[in-house]
Design a protein around this motif. Sequence first.
Motif, short mmCIF file in Angstrom:
data_model
loop_
_atom_site.label_atom_id
_atom_site.label_comp_id
_atom_site.label_asym_id
_atom_site.label_seq_id
_atom_site.Cartn_x
_atom_site.Cartn_y
_atom_site.Cartn_z
N PRO A 116 22.27 38.09 -22.71
CA PRO A 116 23.71 38.11 -22.39
C PRO A 116 24.52 38.76 -23.50
O PRO A 116 24.19 38.66 -24.69
N LYS A 117 25.58 39.45 -23.09
CA LYS A 117 26.47 40.05 -24.07
C LYS A 117 27.27 38.95 -24.77
O LYS A 117 27.60 37.92 -24.19
N ASP A 118 27.56 39.18 -26.02
CA ASP A 118 28.29 38.20 -26.81
C ASP A 118 29.79 38.36 -26.54
O ASP A 118 30.57 38.79 -27.39
N THR A 119 30.18 38.01 -25.33
CA THR A 119 31.58 38.12 -24.91
C THR A 119 32.00 36.84 -24.21
O THR A 119 31.16 36.08 -23.72
N ILE A 120 33.29 36.61 -24.14
CA ILE A 120 33.82 35.46 -23.41
C ILE A 120 33.69 35.74 -21.92
O ILE A 120 34.11 36.80 -21.45
#
Length: 397
Positions: A116-120
């Motif tokens: 997963p991308k490290d984004t909210i």
Amino acid sequence: MTRNLHFLYLAFACLLVFSCADEQATAPKFMVTNDLDMDRSFETVEIALEDLKKEDKAQDASKAYVVVDSQTKEELVSQLSDTNGDGTLDVLLFQPEIKANSSRTFEVVLKVKVAPKDTIPSCYSRFVPERTDDYAWENNRVAFRTYGPVAQKMIEENIPGGTLSSGIDAWLKRVDYPIINKWYYKDLKTEGSYHVDTGEGLDNFHVGSSRGVGGVAVKVDTTYYLSKNFTKWKTLETGPIRTSFWLDYAPWQAGDKTISERKYISLDYGTNLSKFVVEVKGTDTVAIGLTSHEKDGEITTQVDHGWVSYWEPHGDSELGTGIVALKGTMTGSENYLTNKTDESNLYAHLKVTDGKVSYYAGFGWEKSGQFSTKEDWNAYLKDYAVKINNPLKISKL
């Protein structure tokens, strides 16, 4: 030797064909049907994981479920979800687009997990200890918050900065990306303030002790009684399609009744309304409120169809708030007006069934560009009521 080599190639090709065919044949397929005379989108469909776990590969931690449109082969955004808060994932969520009076077929395949991308995520919620003890949640259209025990204690001990309320605050965002963390940082760590709109929206919605957008009350005789701030919380999930959590409240008095209350709140992608499932004891009816603010709004009530609306001037714009419930669960409404500060609310009265009451509550801000008029907002609520009473049907093929 050449002939033998040719035979081996042929056998290997057949094995690949049969292997691919077998994988396609065993991929669970589901049909989603829309029985209404309107196109449907941004509605969440749930596939029970019990219908998927028959394949041993489903237990492979290196792989993830992917929903694929059987016709276009397009992969849809999906999310595993714990719907009852017991800590176990039990459904797979996705949001298909289904034309009026039609069906589409989808299949669930397993693919190697992508980090997963490290984004909210788009649907996000969290406890906010740095701002006393708020709990805040949002999606791509709206944002909300409510208040915890430290904020209550500050009021009771005459410490500045507290809030005594179980009302639901509305954060008026006009961008489709997450703003909760950004706005708290702006307000607490910089000279800026989330009370000022610099292009993303602002918090200029006053809650006080009112019900805000969907807070709970219990009416006894002619008086509405309210809970205080939540006492405990737990985040259940955040994701691309849904965020959910629960809030507990200390037992509270409504006349001679002792009320217990736990709220399960969820917010899905693409909707303006949070879903509330309230476990409640001590009463067979509850009142769900929309604050009246300056008492200059326009009220629309469609109790028989399960929705009420309040459209009001708000700052340099206009704002609609609303409550929607399943048909037959809304028993009445009252525009309760008083000179007492923050106690004027438009209430929808709902039946408690088997210790629970369910409803949807939210808002639409004219300045966000989502709704221009009261008629636009009311049409949204009307269609919302029709859709929840006629959910998309899913069947396994």
